[in-house]
Write a protein that holds these residues in place. Sequence first.
Motif, PDB file in Angstrom:
ATOM      1  N   THR A 170      13.317  -0.717   4.806  1.00  0.00           N
ATOM      2  CA  THR A 170      13.008   0.709   4.929  1.00  0.00           C
ATOM      3  C   THR A 170      14.102   1.573   4.318  1.00  0.00           C
ATOM      4  N   VAL A 171      15.365   1.269   4.684  1.00  0.00           N
ATOM      5  CA  VAL A 171      16.463   2.100   4.194  1.00  0.00           C
ATOM      6  C   VAL A 171      16.632   1.945   2.687  1.00  0.00           C
ATOM      7  N   ALA A 172      16.523   0.685   2.199  1.00  0.00           N
ATOM      8  CA  ALA A 172      16.665   0.465   0.760  1.00  0.00           C
ATOM      9  C   ALA A 172      15.551   1.168   0.004  1.00  0.00           C
ATOM     10  N   GLY A 173      14.329   1.101   0.551  1.00  0.00           N
ATOM     11  CA  GLY A 173      13.215   1.782  -0.101  1.00  0.00           C
ATOM     12  C   GLY A 173      13.412   3.287  -0.121  1.00  0.00           C
ATOM     13  N   LEU A 174      13.919   3.804   1.009  1.00  0.00           N
ATOM     14  CA  LEU A 174      14.163   5.252   1.108  1.00  0.00           C
ATOM     15  C   LEU A 174      15.181   5.692   0.058  1.00  0.00           C
ATOM     16  N   ILE A 175      16.302   4.939  -0.013  1.00  0.00           N
ATOM     17  CA  ILE A 175      17.355   5.338  -0.960  1.00  0.00           C
ATOM     18  C   ILE A 175      16.862   5.183  -2.395  1.00  0.00           C
ATOM     19  N   ALA A 176      16.125   4.066  -2.656  1.00  0.00           N
ATOM     20  CA  ALA A 176      15.623   3.859  -4.015  1.00  0.00           C
ATOM     21  C   ALA A 176      14.653   4.965  -4.410  1.00  0.00           C
ATOM     22  N   LEU A 177      13.809   5.355  -3.444  1.00  0.00           N
ATOM     23  CA  LEU A 177      12.830   6.412  -3.719  1.00  0.00           C
ATOM     24  C   LEU A 177      13.536   7.723  -4.048  1.00  0.00           C
ATOM     25  N   MET A 178      14.581   8.039  -3.248  1.00  0.00           N
ATOM     26  CA  MET A 178      15.304   9.291  -3.497  1.00  0.00           C
ATOM     27  C   MET A 178      16.046   9.224  -4.825  1.00  0.00           C
ATOM     28  N   ALA A 179      16.634   8.048  -5.135  1.00  0.00           N
ATOM     29  CA  ALA A 179      17.404   7.926  -6.368  1.00  0.00           C
ATOM     30  C   ALA A 179      16.495   8.059  -7.585  1.00  0.00           C
ATOM     31  N   ARG A 180      15.275   7.515  -7.469  1.00  0.00           N
ATOM     32  CA  ARG A 180      14.342   7.616  -8.594  1.00  0.00           C
ATOM     33  C   ARG A 180      13.886   9.046  -8.834  1.00  0.00           C
ATOM     34  N   SER A 181      13.842   9.834  -7.741  1.00  0.00           N
ATOM     35  CA  SER A 181      13.303  11.192  -7.889  1.00  0.00           C
ATOM     36  C   SER A 181      14.408  12.237  -7.918  1.00  0.00           C
ATOM     37  N   HIS A 182      15.576  11.848  -8.404  1.00  0.00           N
ATOM     38  CA  HIS A 182      16.694  12.780  -8.608  1.00  0.00           C
ATOM     39  C   HIS A 182      17.133  13.443  -7.314  1.00  0.00           C
ATOM     40  N   THR A 236      14.529  17.638  -5.256  1.00  0.00           N
ATOM     41  CA  THR A 236      13.750  18.423  -6.199  1.00  0.00           C
ATOM     42  C   THR A 236      12.934  19.431  -5.403  1.00  0.00           C
ATOM     43  N   GLY A 237      12.475  20.455  -6.039  1.00  0.00           N
ATOM     44  CA  GLY A 237      11.620  21.427  -5.370  1.00  0.00           C
ATOM     45  C   GLY A 237      12.026  22.838  -5.714  1.00  0.00           C
ATOM     46  N   ALA A 238      11.227  23.773  -5.193  1.00  0.00           N
ATOM     47  CA  ALA A 238      11.501  25.184  -5.439  1.00  0.00           C
ATOM     48  C   ALA A 238      12.740  25.613  -4.664  1.00  0.00           C
ATOM     49  N   VAL A 239      13.537  26.467  -5.290  1.00  0.00           N
ATOM     50  CA  VAL A 239      14.785  26.915  -4.676  1.00  0.00           C
ATOM     51  C   VAL A 239      14.549  28.248  -3.962  1.00  0.00           C
ATOM     52  N   SER A 240      15.097  28.358  -2.756  1.00  0.00           N
ATOM     53  CA  SER A 240      15.078  29.618  -1.986  1.00  0.00           C
ATOM     54  C   SER A 240      13.673  30.172  -1.804  1.00  0.00           C
ATOM     55  N   VAL A 241      12.798  29.362  -1.193  1.00  0.00           N
ATOM     56  CA  VAL A 241      11.424  29.811  -0.994  1.00  0.00           C
ATOM     57  C   VAL A 241      11.368  30.858   0.112  1.00  0.00           C
ATOM     58  N   SER A 242      11.935  30.523   1.282  1.00  0.00           N
ATOM     59  CA  SER A 242      11.810  31.460   2.406  1.00  0.00           C
ATOM     60  C   SER A 242      12.919  32.499   2.369  1.00  0.00           C
ATOM     61  N   SER A 243      14.151  32.064   2.388  1.00  0.00           N
ATOM     62  CA  SER A 243      15.257  33.021   2.372  1.00  0.00           C
ATOM     63  C   SER A 243      16.478  32.331   1.809  1.00  0.00           C
ATOM     64  N   LYS A 244      17.244  33.074   1.049  1.00  0.00           N
ATOM     65  CA  LYS A 244      18.389  32.489   0.361  1.00  0.00           C
ATOM     66  C   LYS A 244      19.542  32.275   1.334  1.00  0.00           C
ATOM     67  N   LEU A 245      20.256  31.171   1.140  1.00  0.00           N
ATOM     68  CA  LEU A 245      21.480  30.974   1.909  1.00  0.00           C
ATOM     69  C   LEU A 245      22.552  31.886   1.346  1.00  0.00           C
ATOM     70  N   SER A 246      23.396  32.409   2.234  1.00  0.00           N
ATOM     71  CA  SER A 246      24.510  33.186   1.722  1.00  0.00           C
ATOM     72  C   SER A 246      25.584  32.225   1.250  1.00  0.00           C
ATOM     73  N   ASN A 247      26.243  32.588   0.190  1.00  0.00           N
ATOM     74  CA  ASN A 247      27.158  31.651  -0.449  1.00  0.00           C
ATOM     75  C   ASN A 247      28.480  31.584   0.307  1.00  0.00           C
ATOM     76  N   GLY A 248      28.803  30.405   0.807  1.00  0.00           N
ATOM     77  CA  GLY A 248      30.122  30.187   1.378  1.00  0.00           C
ATOM     78  C   GLY A 248      30.287  30.601   2.818  1.00  0.00           C
ATOM     79  N   SER A 249      29.406  31.450   3.359  1.00  0.00           N
ATOM     80  CA  SER A 249      29.577  31.852   4.754  1.00  0.00           C
ATOM     81  C   SER A 249      28.762  30.928   5.650  1.00  0.00           C
ATOM     82  N   GLY A 250      28.762  31.234   6.943  1.00  0.00           N
ATOM     83  CA  GLY A 250      28.144  30.329   7.908  1.00  0.00           C
ATOM     84  C   GLY A 250      26.653  30.462   8.046  1.00  0.00           C
ATOM     85  N   ASN A 251      26.046  31.466   7.452  1.00  0.00           N
ATOM     86  CA  ASN A 251      24.593  31.647   7.479  1.00  0.00           C
ATOM     87  C   ASN A 251      24.050  31.938   8.870  1.00  0.00           C
TER      88      ASN A 251
END
Lengths: 187, 101
Positions: free
Chosen positions: A110-122, A125-140
Amino acid sequence: MIASAYAVPSVLVFVTSALLILIGALGVISVRNPVHAALCLIMTLFGVAVAFVAQSADFLAAVQIIVYAGAIVVLFLFVIMFLGVDQRAHIHFEPLVGQRAFAGVGVAITVAGLIALMARSHWVTGAVSVSSKLSNGSGNVKELGTAVFTTYLFAFEATSALLVIAVVGAVLLARRERSTTSEEAPQ
Amino acid sequence: MNVPAAWYLVLAALLFGIGAFGLLTRRSALIMFMCIELMLNAVNLTFVTFARTLSDISGQAIVFFVMVVAAAEVTVGLGIVVSVFRRRSSTSVDELSEMKG
């Protein structure tokens, strides 16, 4: 080479949290005394809190310490003490033949498959800041509060109902049944 | 520059695997609950890593709710463990092999 690619402090923080998390987790599944397992669990929870701080989730790190290490593990310890420390459990006794080996193989796959799957898919991935942007460097903290009380307001209210139900259920489950019979006895 | 997200994701996957292995092999109900906590924490770590990488607050909000649900789950679960212990004087899940009280 690693230190030249990434800032040394962030690498050090990652290594610290990884050591805390992995040593604590291995302790939880390997020690015999349940009290020691609960203390190892605290170690893992602190490691996860370190990882949260390193990834600018300060409020979640505080909640992690207060709720997990402060409340949940204390609840575990309370129940362990209430039931009496049970050291009779034989770690090396297997009622099912090969249970440990099968579990190890299954988890490794399971773990090897999970890591391999993530490694294959970079990895991410996905859309950035869909709901709300994180503030840079602060605690959010501000962003998290805004999201919880606007976007996730219904989920927030539902969790309050869930907590009430859980408390009532726990009281009903853990209450001694003798109390009802003793009330009926004098009649 | 912060360390890449892949490191934290691999760490979370390992933590999840350790928790799953403990859940499958340990027989004390209390230790099994602790292993469930380990797996929940692995998922929380993954959520926070994705939130950081994609710069999206939703990952952190969901971790908040996971923590609440984990607290509720532990409360009810330990209540069940206590009431089972009253009846059986044991927290070993192997001794709960029949479905009668």
